[in-house]
Design a protein around this motif. Structure first.
Motif, PDB file in Angstrom:
ATOM      1  N   PHE A   1      28.864 -46.787 -19.307  1.00 28.08           N
ATOM      2  CA  PHE A   1      29.586 -46.143 -20.398  1.00 28.08           C
ATOM      3  C   PHE A   1      29.089 -46.697 -21.731  1.00 28.08           C
ATOM      4  N   LYS A   2      28.783 -47.990 -21.746  1.00 31.49           N
ATOM      5  CA  LYS A   2      28.187 -48.627 -22.914  1.00 31.49           C
ATOM      6  C   LYS A   2      26.702 -48.837 -22.633  1.00 31.49           C
ATOM      7  N   ALA A   3      25.877 -48.113 -23.373  1.00 29.83           N
ATOM      8  CA  ALA A   3      24.431 -48.170 -23.126  1.00 29.83           C
ATOM      9  C   ALA A   3      23.867 -49.565 -23.368  1.00 29.83           C
ATOM     10  N   GLY A   4      24.605 -50.398 -24.094  1.00 29.44           N
ATOM     11  CA  GLY A   4      24.127 -51.748 -24.368  1.00 29.44           C
ATOM     12  C   GLY A   4      23.990 -52.612 -23.136  1.00 29.44           C
ATOM     13  N   PHE A   5      24.508 -52.137 -22.004  1.00 29.54           N
ATOM     14  CA  PHE A   5      24.402 -52.902 -20.768  1.00 29.54           C
ATOM     15  C   PHE A   5      23.257 -52.416 -19.893  1.00 29.54           C
TER      16      PHE A   5
ATOM     17  N   SER B   1      30.823 -52.966 -18.760  1.00 33.18           N
ATOM     18  CA  SER B   1      30.083 -51.856 -19.361  1.00 33.18           C
ATOM     19  C   SER B   1      30.966 -50.647 -19.635  1.00 33.18           C
ATOM     20  N   GLY B   2      32.246 -50.742 -19.286  1.00 34.80           N
ATOM     21  CA  GLY B   2      33.154 -49.622 -19.471  1.00 34.80           C
ATOM     22  C   GLY B   2      33.711 -49.546 -20.878  1.00 34.80           C
ATOM     23  N   ALA B   3      34.552 -48.525 -21.096  1.00 34.12           N
ATOM     24  CA  ALA B   3      35.109 -48.318 -22.432  1.00 34.12           C
ATOM     25  C   ALA B   3      36.104 -49.411 -22.790  1.00 34.12           C
ATOM     26  N   ASP B   4      37.043 -49.655 -21.915  1.00 38.99           N
ATOM     27  CA  ASP B   4      38.071 -50.669 -22.138  1.00 38.99           C
ATOM     28  C   ASP B   4      37.847 -51.745 -21.096  1.00 38.99           C
TER      29      ASP B   4
END
Length: 412
Positions: A239-243, A330-333
């Motif tokens: 969900f978070k591309a930074g991971f 890596s998720g939103a919350d």
């Protein structure tokens, strides 16, 4: 309940529905939204096709309190953090809805029922699962269907709700609702659960803290479907591309040890065996086993998510990947990526008398964090002889430092 029957057909769904509609002069088809992006696209295509035939295709929301991302922030954006989403749902009255009393519907059955194939014709056996397991066996704790779901709800309200907030994380106590599979397959609606909660709370105000906690768990499910709506490939993409830059080890031998419950960490192994034997896993242990795979072994969360998808009775397309990404960070919350559960202290805290571990690891002796079993079977792979008097496959302190380094260097 309405005198209907289950008709089983195998083939192209659109063609089968068209044939049945023409044969029985059907003008309206009613079904529920699945909110699974892939299935929703198929239903939209089906709807357009049926409309050209003069058939109305109505999809209703029967499985969520609110359609995914229907409730939004003041700026009109979908929620990406759970707590504000929960507050918004409560403020909007979505957690207070009461269902209407059952109404008698007089359906007129056909003079001649359509032909049906046996369930066995669908090929839903162990040869179709990734694990090779026949999942129609060994699930004696489940009674599928609405009657089973209502019985489970009534039992929980009477016996478990009063302990829920305080003991839901204790693996050695029966303090969870065990409603997740019934919710997953539409055998009971969240509205029905809310109604039961409010009725219990009305008669026993002391249940308020426990009722609030259960409501928040229902809303977590809602939140997960919102994330799936925002990211239709939630089970495949961070969900978070930074991971995306994490360098996973993906050691297949260690993954097999995790699957089979032979890691040497007793709570992890008990949880993985519970999963294999029963098709469920205690909610606290799900987090611990997921954290162990991701952080201790540095194995891609997608490997674990896929295994849970195949083994869990209650696995659904939203909660399963959302929860795995929560643990991975890596998720939103998400839980902070540097939060790494210590499986030894977690066992001491949430299974203090080792009742849970003894149940799923025959011969387990408290006082040691590795299995002390007289049985050589690995539990999952029965044909494999495994020495269960093993030490942990990785040292906790070493694994923690290795994981922190890998996550810290994900941008390099």
């Amino acid at each position: 309940m309405c005198g209907s029957r289950l008709i089983v057909r195998k083939g192209n769904a659109t063609e089968i529905l068209e044939t049945l509609s023409e044969e029985y002069n059907v003008k309206r088809i009613i079904c529920s939204h699945s909110f699974d992006p892939k299935l929703e696209l198929q239903d939209e295509s089906l709807s357009r096709r049926l409309e050209t035939k003069g058939i109305k295709f109505d999809r209703l929301n029967t499985c969520l309190l609110s359609p995914p991302n229907h409730v939004r922030t003041k700026t009109g954006d979908p929620y990406r953090v759970f707590t504000p989403f929960y507050r918004a749902l409560v403020a909007g009255g979505y957690t207070e809805r009461q269902i209407e009393p059952n109404q008698t519907v007089n359906w007129r059955p056909p003079v001649k029922w359509p032909e049906t194939e046996p369930i066995s014709a669908l090929g839903l056996d162990h040869t179709t699962t990734a694990s090779g397991r026949n999942w129609a066996e060994s699930f004696d704790i489940w009674t599928p269907g609405e009657a089973g779901a209502l019985k489970r709800l009534a039992h929980f309200i009477e016996n478990g709700l009063k302990y829920y907030a305080d003991y839901r994380d204790r693996t050695d106590m029966e303090a969870t609702s065990k409603l997740s599979a019934h919710l997953r397959f539409g055998e009971i609606s969240p509205h029905r659960v809310l109604k039961a909660i409010y009725e219990a709370q009305f008669h026993h105000p002391s249940l308020t803290v426990h009722a609030d906690k259960l409501r928040s768990e229902l809303v977590w499910r809602e939140f997960s479907y919102g994330l799936l709506d925002q990211q239709p490939k939630l089970h495949q993409e961070n969900f978070k591309a930074g991971f995306d830059g994490i360098k996973w080890r993906n050691n297949t031998k260690e993954f097999r040890a995790w699957q089979s419950g032979t890691t040497g960490y007793s709570l992890v192994d008990a949880g993985m065996r519970e999963l294999w034997q029963t098709g469920i896993m205690h909610n606290r242990v799900r987090m611990i086993t997921a954290s162990f795979l991701i952080k201790h072994l540095l194995i891609d969360w997608r490997w674990g998510e896929n295994w849970f998808w195949d083994c869990l009775v209650d696995a659904d397309p939203a909660s399963n990947p959302a929860s795995w990404q929560w643990v991975a960070g890596s998720g939103a919350d998400a839980a902070p990526y540097f939060r790494i559960f210590n499986p030894i202290t977690q066992a001491e805290t949430f299974d203090p008398k080792a009742l849970y571990r003894r149940k799923f690891i025959p011969g387990f002796q408290p006082g040691s964090h590795s299995q002390k079993s007289k049985h050589a079977s690995a539990g999952l792979f029965d044909e494999v002889e495994t020495d269960l008097n093993t030490h942990p496959i990785v040292d906790h302190t070493f694994a923690r430092e290795r994981a922190l380094e890998a996550f810290d260097n994900r941008h390099k």
